[in-house]
Design a protein around this motif. Structure first.
Motif, PDB file in Angstrom:
ATOM      1  N   THR A 232       5.407  54.276  37.278  1.00  0.00           N
ATOM      2  CA  THR A 232       4.582  52.438  37.885  1.00  0.00           C
ATOM      3  C   THR A 232       5.294  51.805  37.043  1.00  0.00           C
ATOM      4  O   THR A 232       4.932  50.206  37.277  1.00  0.00           O
ATOM      5  CB  THR A 232       2.801  52.381  38.034  1.00  0.00           C
ATOM      6  OG1 THR A 232       3.268  52.483  36.509  1.00  0.00           O
ATOM      7  CG2 THR A 232       2.398  53.245  38.852  1.00  0.00           C
ATOM      8  N   SER A 258      12.458  47.638  47.755  1.00  0.00           N
ATOM      9  CA  SER A 258      10.955  47.951  48.254  1.00  0.00           C
ATOM     10  C   SER A 258       9.732  48.900  47.532  1.00  0.00           C
ATOM     11  O   SER A 258       8.628  48.232  47.819  1.00  0.00           O
ATOM     12  CB  SER A 258      11.011  48.615  49.425  1.00  0.00           C
ATOM     13  OG  SER A 258      11.806  47.651  50.096  1.00  0.00           O
ATOM     14  N   ILE A 259      10.189  49.620  46.822  1.00  0.00           N
ATOM     15  CA  ILE A 259       8.648  50.254  46.326  1.00  0.00           C
ATOM     16  C   ILE A 259       8.423  49.495  44.924  1.00  0.00           C
ATOM     17  O   ILE A 259       6.990  49.574  45.072  1.00  0.00           O
ATOM     18  CB  ILE A 259      10.028  51.214  44.956  1.00  0.00           C
ATOM     19  CG1 ILE A 259       9.646  52.564  45.965  1.00  0.00           C
ATOM     20  CG2 ILE A 259       8.556  52.683  43.760  1.00  0.00           C
ATOM     21  CD1 ILE A 259      10.431  54.000  45.847  1.00  0.00           C
ATOM     22  N   LYS A 262       5.396  47.326  47.042  1.00  0.00           N
ATOM     23  CA  LYS A 262       4.458  47.707  46.542  1.00  0.00           C
ATOM     24  C   LYS A 262       3.598  47.974  45.469  1.00  0.00           C
ATOM     25  O   LYS A 262       1.879  48.494  44.894  1.00  0.00           O
ATOM     26  CB  LYS A 262       4.666  49.804  47.030  1.00  0.00           C
ATOM     27  CG  LYS A 262       5.678  49.558  48.501  1.00  0.00           C
ATOM     28  CD  LYS A 262       5.896  50.871  48.866  1.00  0.00           C
ATOM     29  CE  LYS A 262       6.367  50.895  50.314  1.00  0.00           C
ATOM     30  NZ  LYS A 262       7.110  51.972  50.961  1.00  0.00           N
ATOM     31  N   LEU A 263       4.204  48.412  44.314  1.00  0.00           N
ATOM     32  CA  LEU A 263       3.647  48.443  43.126  1.00  0.00           C
ATOM     33  C   LEU A 263       3.017  47.184  42.133  1.00  0.00           C
ATOM     34  O   LEU A 263       1.872  47.669  41.205  1.00  0.00           O
ATOM     35  CB  LEU A 263       4.671  48.975  41.805  1.00  0.00           C
ATOM     36  CG  LEU A 263       5.028  50.709  41.965  1.00  0.00           C
ATOM     37  CD1 LEU A 263       6.211  50.943  41.017  1.00  0.00           C
ATOM     38  CD2 LEU A 263       4.052  51.447  42.202  1.00  0.00           C
ATOM     39  N   PRO A 266       4.453  41.262  45.064  1.00  0.00           N
ATOM     40  CA  PRO A 266       5.659  41.333  45.114  1.00  0.00           C
ATOM     41  C   PRO A 266       6.437  39.290  44.386  1.00  0.00           C
ATOM     42  O   PRO A 266       5.851  38.364  44.164  1.00  0.00           O
ATOM     43  CB  PRO A 266       5.882  40.022  46.933  1.00  0.00           C
ATOM     44  CG  PRO A 266       4.078  40.410  47.569  1.00  0.00           C
ATOM     45  CD  PRO A 266       3.624  40.414  46.312  1.00  0.00           C
TER      46      PRO A 266
END
Length: 462
Positions: A232, A258-259, A262-263, A266
């Motif tokens: 993470t 992009s990962i 998601k974590l 933005p």
């Protein structure tokens, strides 16, 4: 014991705050007062901390710890003389109390007497059982003195005592970087990782060092290990994306960025880089979508507006480029890069007055690059303002005193005005600096380049 308002064991704190509301004085032991004061100081509630100190000393007038809290507040409020006087009094009572030395060092540091602060902290080392905090304080004082080698030594001592002290690890790497010791930093981090192989922070820092040395494959491996250690870890995905971009692996870079989105919330950086990757992949539709998302996420990020403007500029959609650079200027009218782009786009649209205004604004904001002076001056010539052009180029010569491009332009302008002596002076200067730029006369001042006097001067001196 420390407590918070969410703690079920915060009875002394609740009792104390109730006492403040009712004005009924209740008794607390000195340790309870210490915990209450510590809590308020950590919360930044200085006024309440001061009340607790006063009431605590009323009930426990000989408590050295409560008086040390009073010193701490004095230092916070820049009452350094009062702090010093109280410390001297406490030293005479308890000369082996390490906290007295720490607070004394704090006072000296506030006075910018950092070497004296270090000397005091080193004396405290002889008295203390737990040395890590002292090592860290000494390291920080060395940083204030720009003595990075010494600072590095003491932060390393912190890590020898506690491998989880990531603050010290960051400071060690900061020292390596300031000293341009990237190879040494890599060696240190590898040794550190031998002892603590799942430390994501160390892997992350190792990758960044390899990035500086442009060893992208090793950097990529390091960031992968950081992600294995903590899947993470947003920073590792962002750095991995940068490496993949450097390796021209744009689709993989997009995946990594992009990962990260998601974590966590933005980030404008990740959105911007995804847009840039799509642009490299010639997917203009997705590129511009991500540029829009970037400025929506962070309207103050100049790189986002510049990316959109340059995108349309490159695709020769100058009207849209102008629209977005105007939006950017409306948000931040003091951004030099915006004004330079504004000028360039207007120039391509043949809006010369607006273009000249853009370059002038860039100069007013301190952008004294040669190209800015030249571009503005050439526009003034085109707009039929020779006096303003002369003034512009004369100001530029103050920054670039031996520049042929400026001198040829001044020569042409003075010959146009029939100020022959000035024209000759600047033409001779221009030729002596670099005669290869004589084509400027033909391009900007064709009537001047055909003058017999000018032709003769060029023949004689080239």
């Amino acid at each position: 014991m420390e407590f918070s308002h969410n703690d079920n064991n915060n009875l002394p704190l609740t009792k104390f705050e109730s006492m403040l509301k009712t004005n009924h004085i209740l008794f607390f032991d000195s340790e309870e007062f210490e915990n209450i004061i510590h809590y308020y100081l950590n919360q930044g509630k200085i006024a309440l901390a001061k009340k607790a100190i006063k009431l605590g000393l009323d009930q426990h007038p000989t408590s050295i710890n409560l008086k040390l809290f009073k010193v701490e507040v004095f230092v916070f409020e820049d009452k350094l003389i009062e702090a010093d006087n109280l410390l001297n009094e406490l030293y005479s009572i308890d000369p082996k109390n390490e906290e007295i030395y720490i607070q004394k060092a704090n006072v000296l540091s506030k006075r910018d007497e950092h070497q004296q602060a270090i000397d005091v902290l080193k004396r405290a080392l002889e008295l203390a059982d737990d040395l890590v905090d002292l090592y860290s304080l000494i390291g920080m004082e060395y940083l204030f003195l720009d003595e990075y080698e010494n600072a590095k030594t003491y932060f390393m001592k912190c890590l020898e005592a506690d491998l989880q002290d990531y603050s010290a690890l960051y400071n060690v790497i900061y020292c390596f970087e300031f000293l341009n010791q990237n190879e040494e930093a890599i060696s240190y981090l590898n040794t550190f990782l031998d002892k603590n192989p799942y430390c994501e922070v160390a892997w992350h820092q190792l990758g960044k060092q390899y990035m500086v040395l442009k060893n992208y494959q090793k950097a990529l491996a390091a960031f992968d290990f950081a992600i294995i250690s903590d899947d993470t870890f947003v920073g590792a995905y962002l750095e991995k994306g940068k490496v993949l971009e450097a390796l021209n692996r744009y689709e993989d870079a997009i995946e990594s960025y992009s990962i990260s989105l998601k974590l966590d919330d933005p980030t404008s950086f990740a959105l911007l880089r995804i847009g840039a990757c799509y642009e490299k992949l010639k997917n203009n539709e997705l590129a511009v979508q991500y540029y829009y998302k970037t400025v929506h996420e962070d309207p103050l990020l100049d790189k986002g507006w510049i990316a959109i403007t340059k995108f349309y500029n490159k695709n020769k959609n100058y009207q849209k480029a102008l629209y977005y650079i105007n939006k950017a200027i409306n948000i931040d009218s003091e951004n030099v890069n915006y004004w330079k782009l504004y000028a360039q786009i207007n120039q391509r649209l043949n809006l010369y007055e607006e273009a000249e205004r853009g370059f002038k604004k860039a100069l007013d904001l301190g952008n004294y690059e040669l190209n800015t002076w030249l571009s503005r001056g050439d526009l003034l010539i085109k707009l039929g303002e020779p006096e303003a052009a002369i003034k512009n180029f004369e100001q530029a010569i103050e920054f670039y005193p031996e520049n042929a491009e400026l001198e040829f332009r001044l020569a042409g302008l003075f010959f146009l005005k029939n100020e022959i002596r000035e024209g000759e002076f600047h033409l001779k200067n221009a030729i002596s600096h670099n005669g290869e730029f004589s084509f400027i006369l033909e391009e900007l001042f064709p009537s001047v380049s055909n003058k017999i006097l000018v032709k003769n001067l060029l023949k004689q001196n080239l």
